[in-house]
Design an enzyme around this catalytic site. Structure first.
Site, PDB file in Angstrom:
ATOM      1  CG  ASN A  45      37.957  34.502  46.327  1.00  0.00           C
ATOM      2  OD1 ASN A  45      38.842  35.251  45.936  1.00  0.00           O
ATOM      3  ND2 ASN A  45      37.019  34.042  45.533  1.00  0.00           N
ATOM      4  CD  GLU A  68      38.919  37.327  35.891  1.00  0.00           C
ATOM      5  OE1 GLU A  68      39.176  36.725  36.942  1.00  0.00           O
ATOM      6  OE2 GLU A  68      39.272  36.942  34.777  1.00  0.00           O
ATOM      7  CB  CYS A 105      33.692  35.014  41.877  1.00  0.00           C
ATOM      8  SG  CYS A 105      34.763  34.100  40.755  1.00  0.00           S
ATOM      9  CD  GLU A 112      42.496  39.084  33.391  1.00  0.00           C
ATOM     10  OE1 GLU A 112      43.470  38.395  33.709  1.00  0.00           O
ATOM     11  OE2 GLU A 112      42.207  40.148  33.974  1.00  0.00           O
TER      12      GLU A 112
HETATM   13  P1  NAD Z   1      37.450  43.559  47.561  1.00  0.00           P
HETATM   14  O1  NAD Z   1      36.922  44.246  46.374  1.00  0.00           O
HETATM   15  O2  NAD Z   1      37.033  44.000  48.907  1.00  0.00           O
HETATM   16  O3  NAD Z   1      39.033  43.616  47.580  1.00  0.00           O
HETATM   17  C1  NAD Z   1      39.819  43.154  46.504  1.00  0.00           C
HETATM   18  C2  NAD Z   1      41.126  43.903  46.473  1.00  0.00           C
HETATM   19  O4  NAD Z   1      40.892  45.274  46.151  1.00  0.00           O
HETATM   20  C3  NAD Z   1      41.887  43.899  47.782  1.00  0.00           C
HETATM   21  O5  NAD Z   1      43.262  43.728  47.497  1.00  0.00           O
HETATM   22  C4  NAD Z   1      41.606  45.295  48.329  1.00  0.00           C
HETATM   23  O6  NAD Z   1      42.589  45.758  49.210  1.00  0.00           O
HETATM   24  C5  NAD Z   1      41.574  46.106  47.065  1.00  0.00           C
HETATM   25  N1  NAD Z   1      40.840  47.372  47.133  1.00  0.00           N
HETATM   26  C6  NAD Z   1      39.729  47.665  47.860  1.00  0.00           C
HETATM   27  N2  NAD Z   1      39.328  48.924  47.635  1.00  0.00           N
HETATM   28  C7  NAD Z   1      40.196  49.473  46.735  1.00  0.00           C
HETATM   29  C8  NAD Z   1      40.321  50.744  46.100  1.00  0.00           C
HETATM   30  N3  NAD Z   1      39.451  51.721  46.342  1.00  0.00           N
HETATM   31  N4  NAD Z   1      41.341  50.940  45.244  1.00  0.00           N
HETATM   32  C9  NAD Z   1      42.209  49.959  44.965  1.00  0.00           C
HETATM   33  N5  NAD Z   1      42.157  48.719  45.551  1.00  0.00           N
HETATM   34  C10 NAD Z   1      41.155  48.478  46.410  1.00  0.00           C
HETATM   35  O7  NAD Z   1      37.103  42.032  47.328  1.00  0.00           O
HETATM   36  P2  NAD Z   1      37.318  40.828  48.354  1.00  0.00           P
HETATM   37  O8  NAD Z   1      36.359  41.006  49.470  1.00  0.00           O
HETATM   38  O9  NAD Z   1      38.780  40.700  48.629  1.00  0.00           O
HETATM   39  O10 NAD Z   1      36.905  39.568  47.462  1.00  0.00           O
HETATM   40  C11 NAD Z   1      35.601  39.076  47.385  1.00  0.00           C
HETATM   41  C12 NAD Z   1      34.896  39.593  46.160  1.00  0.00           C
HETATM   42  O11 NAD Z   1      35.653  39.294  44.999  1.00  0.00           O
HETATM   43  C13 NAD Z   1      33.550  38.972  45.893  1.00  0.00           C
HETATM   44  O12 NAD Z   1      32.649  39.962  45.461  1.00  0.00           O
HETATM   45  C14 NAD Z   1      33.807  37.989  44.770  1.00  0.00           C
HETATM   46  O13 NAD Z   1      32.686  37.667  44.005  1.00  0.00           O
HETATM   47  C15 NAD Z   1      34.835  38.720  43.988  1.00  0.00           C
HETATM   48  N6  NAD Z   1      35.623  37.787  43.168  1.00  0.00           N
HETATM   49  C16 NAD Z   1      35.417  37.771  41.809  1.00  0.00           C
HETATM   50  C17 NAD Z   1      36.130  36.882  41.001  1.00  0.00           C
HETATM   51  C18 NAD Z   1      35.905  36.796  39.509  1.00  0.00           C
HETATM   52  O14 NAD Z   1      36.722  36.171  38.827  1.00  0.00           O
HETATM   53  N7  NAD Z   1      34.871  37.368  38.957  1.00  0.00           N
HETATM   54  C19 NAD Z   1      37.078  36.069  41.572  1.00  0.00           C
HETATM   55  C20 NAD Z   1      37.272  36.117  42.948  1.00  0.00           C
HETATM   56  C21 NAD Z   1      36.538  37.003  43.735  1.00  0.00           C
HETATM   57  C1  6OH Z   2      36.550  33.269  41.708  1.00  0.00           C
HETATM   58  O1  6OH Z   2      36.498  33.260  42.922  1.00  0.00           O
HETATM   59  C2  6OH Z   2      37.186  32.260  40.916  1.00  0.00           C
HETATM   60  C3  6OH Z   2      37.804  32.602  39.787  1.00  0.00           C
HETATM   61  C4  6OH Z   2      38.453  31.603  39.037  1.00  0.00           C
HETATM   62  C5  6OH Z   2      39.280  31.922  38.031  1.00  0.00           C
HETATM   63  O2  6OH Z   2      39.586  33.158  37.694  1.00  0.00           O
HETATM   64  C6  6OH Z   2      39.907  30.889  37.248  1.00  0.00           C
HETATM   65  O3  6OH Z   2      40.694  31.246  36.371  1.00  0.00           O
HETATM   66  O4  6OH Z   2      39.642  29.689  37.450  1.00  0.00           O
END
Ligand code: NAD
Ligand code: 6OH
Length: 463
Positions: free
Chosen positions: A132, A231, A265, A444
Site C-alpha cells: 500500500n 505492524e 492501515c 517502531e
Molecule cells: P500481506 O500480509 O498479504 O503481505 C505483506 C507481505 O508479506 C508481502 O510481501 C507478502 O508477500 C508477504 N507474505 C505473505 N505471506 C507470507 C508468509 N507466510 N511468510 C512470509 N511472508 C509472507 O499484506 P498486504 O495485503 O500486502 O498489505 C495490506 C495489509 O497490510 C492490510 O491488512 C493493512 O492493514 C496492513 N498494513 C499495516 C500497516 C501498519 O503499520 N500497521 C501498514 C501498512 C499495511
Molecule cells: C499504513 O498503511 C501506514 C503506516 C504508516 C507508517 O508506518 C508511518 O510510519 O507513517
C-alpha cells in the site's frame, strides 16, 4: 501489473530458497567486513547520502511507485517519496544522539561498580513489506536497521517490486557496501517470504502487512526464537463530537477514509458522529466523496486511483455486497465507476459511505482496506468510547472536538497505539508507532526503532 489499466508492466524473478540463502550469506559477509566495523558517525553520514540520492532520483521513484500501485502521481510526490528520504534523515539524526543506560552501583563491601550498556546490531534483519505504501514502509524499517549497523534482506510485496529494486541502485550510489542491502522478490507462503523468515541466519524479522500473515510468520520464526516487530491491520474508528470544527472534521475524515483509495492501515472504516450533527455530517461527507476526482494516476488532478489488484477489488466489492445484505443504507458509491477511458480496465471502485449497520455486522468488524466507511450516530461520550474500542484490532483513532479537555479525557481511553486529536496521519518520526491486539506487536519510530534493531549489551565493571 499496472492497477490503473490492467496491463503487464514488468516481469520479476521469484527467488527460490537458494537465492534467498545467497542474499542472507551476502548480508553475513557484509557484517564481517567494513560495515561491521563502521562507526555511528560513518553510518549517519551514509544514511544522509541515501536520502540525498533518493531526492536525486525523485521522479524515477515517483514513476515506479505510481506504475506499481496506481496511486495518483500527486500523492506519491507529496507523501511516499519525500517520506522515504525523511526516514533516512530521521534515523541518521536519532542514531547520532541516542544514549543508553549507565548506572553507578554501590556494592555491599562499600565499593562500587559501573554499569553501562552498548548498542550492538542484531545481525541480519529480514524485512517483509506490503503494497500500500511500498517505499515509505520499506524505508521506515531499512533506515533504522542500517543506522544500528545491521545488514538487511528485504522482500517487498509481489504486487509492488519496483521501488525496493531502485533503492538498491541508490544504496550503491550512496556508497553502502555490497551485501548490506539485499532484495529478494517473490510471494509469501512457500516462496521468498517464507524462505526468508525460516532462514537460520536471519536474526530478526520485521513485518508490515495483514494480521493473518503476521500469525503465519510468528509460527515460522518460533522455532528459532527470532525477535519480531509486527505492524498489522486495523479497523480504525473516528469519533466526531458535536462541538468539533465541522468543516475541518469533514475534510479530515474524508482524508482518513479515502486517502490512497482507503488502502492505509490507519484509515477510518468506522466513523461515529454525535447525534445532533449526524445527518448534516453524513450529507457533507457524501458531497466530499462524490467530488473526488477518480482517474488516471498520471493526471495531475487525479485524487483517487484504483485498488492494488483485481483480487483485492473482488474482496472490496464482496464487502460492498455484504453491506447491503447486512442491511446497510448506501449513502453513496457501492459499485465500480465507469470512467469512459482506458482506465475502465483498471481496478477502480467508487468511494463508498454506508449507514444503518448494526455494530456486530461483519462490515463493521472486519478490515476491508478500501475507500469505504460506515457512519453511525452516538449519544454520549461513554457510548462512543465503548463502540470505538469494540474491536479486536487496535491501531489508530482520531477524535474531532473543539473541547480540549474532552480530547485529553477521551484519547487515553482508546485501546490503540496511536490517537490523533483534530488531525489524522500527522507524523513525527520520533514518536512510537504500532498497534495493540490484532494490529501488531511492538513499536517502531524514534528510539523504539533503535531498540528493536539493536541489542543492548550491559557491561559491568568493578571499580
Ligand atoms: P500481506 O500480509 O498479504 O503481505 C505483506 C507481505 O508479506 C508481502 O510481501 C507478502 O508477500 C508477504 N507474505 C505473505 N505471506 C507470507 C508468509 N507466510 N511468510 C512470509 N511472508 C509472507 O499484506 P498486504 O495485503 O500486502 O498489505 C495490506 C495489509 O497490510 C492490510 O491488512 C493493512 O492493514 C496492513 N498494513 C499495516 C500497516 C501498519 O503499520 N500497521 C501498514 C501498512 C499495511
Ligand atoms: C499504513 O498503511 C501506514 C503506516 C504508516 C507508517 O508506518 C508511518 O510510519 O507513517
Amino acid at each position: 501489473m499496472n492497477p490503473a489499466d490492467g496491463t503487464v508492466i514488468a516481469h520479476v524473478t521469484e527467488a527460490d530458497a537458494n537465492l534467498v540463502d545467497a542474499a542472507v550469506q551476502a548480508a553475513c559477509k557484509a557484517l564481517r567486513g567494513e560495515w561491521g566495523r563502521s562507526t555511528v558517525r560513518e553510518r549517519a553520514a551514509r544514511l544522509r547520502k541515501i536520502a540525498d540520492a533518493i531526492e536525486g532520483r525523485f521522479d524515477c521513484f515517483v514513476a515506479a511507485e505510481v506504475a506499481d500501485t496506481g496511486k495518483p502521481i500527486a500523492l506519491a510526490t507529496r507523501l511516499d517519496v519525500p517520506r522515504a528520504a525523511a526516514n533516512f534523515r530521521a534515523f541518521a539524526d536519532l542514531i547520532s544522539t541516542a544514549g543508553l543506560d549507565s548506572y553507578q552501583t554501590e556494592t555491599a563491601d562499600g565499593k562500587s561498580a559501573l554499569n553501562y550498556a552498548v548498542r550492538k546490531p542484531l545481525g541480519v534483519v529480514g524485512i517483509i513489506t506490503p503494497w500500500n505504501l511500498p517505499l515509505l514502509l520499506l524505508t521506515w524499517k531499512v533506515a533504522p536497521a542500517l543506522a544500528c549497523g545491521n545488514a538487511v534482506v528485504v522482500k517487498p510485496s509481489e504486487e509492488t517490486p519496483a521501488t525496493a529494486t531502485l533503492l538498491a541502485e541508490v544504496m550503491q550510489s550512496a556508497g553502502i557496501p555490497d551485501g548490506v542491502y539485499n532484495v529478494v522478490h517473490g510471494f509469501g507462503p512457500s516462496s521468498a517470504g517464507e524462505f526468508l523468515t525460516r532462514h537460520p541466519d536471519v536474526n530478526a524479522v520485521t513485518f508490515t502487512g495483514e494480521s493473518q500473515t503476521g500469525a503465519a510468520i510468528m509460527k515460522t520464526v518460533a522455532s528459532s526464537v527470532k525477535p519480531i516487530s509486527f505492524e498489522l491491520g486495523g479497523k480504525n474508528a473516528a469519533l466526531v463530537f458535536a462541538d468539533c470544527d465541522f468543516d475541518e472534521a469533514v475534510s479530515g475524515i474524508a482524508d482518513a477514509v479515502f486517502l490512497n483509495t482507503g488502502q492505509v492501515c490507519l484509515c477510518a472504516e468506522r466513523v461515529y458522529v454525535e447525534r445532533p450533527i449526524f445527518g448534516r455530517f453524513v450529507e457533507a461527507l457524501k458531497l466530499k466523496a462524490e467530488a473526488i476526482r477518480i482517474g488516471s494516476p498520471l493526471e495531475q488532478g487525479t485524487e483517487m486511483g484504483p485498488l492494488i489488484s483485481k483480487k483485492h477489488r473482488e474482496k472490496v466489492l464482496s464487502y460492498y455486497r455484504l453491506a447491503r445484505e447486512e442491511g446497510a443504507q448506501v449513502v453513496t458509491g457501492g459499485a465500480v465507476p465507469l470512467l469512459g477511458s482506458s482506465v475502465d480496465n483498471g481496478f477502480y471502485v467508487q468511494p463508498t459511505i454506508y449507514t444503518g449497520l448494526s455494530e456486530s455486522a461483519r462490515c463493521v468488524k472486519e478490515e476491508i482496506f478500501g475507500p469505504v466507511s460506515h457512519v453511525a450516530p452516538f449519544d454520549t461520550e461513554d457510548e462512543a468510547i465503548l463502540m470505538a474500542n469494540d474491536t479486536k484490532y487496535g491501531l489508530a483513532t482520531s477524535i474531532w472536538t473543539s473541547n480540549l479537555k474532552r480530547g485529553h479525557r477521551v484519547a487515553p481511553q482508546m485501546n490503540v497505539g496511536i490517537t490523533w486529536v483534530n488531525c489524522w496521519f500527522l507524523r513525527d518520526l520520533r514518536t512510537p508507532f504500532g498497534g495493540v491486539g490484532l494490529s501488531g506487536i511492538g513499536r517502531e519510530g524514534g528510539v523504539h526503532s533503535l531498540n528493536f534493531y539493536s541489542e543492548p549489551n550491559n557491561i559491568c565493571i568493578r571499580l
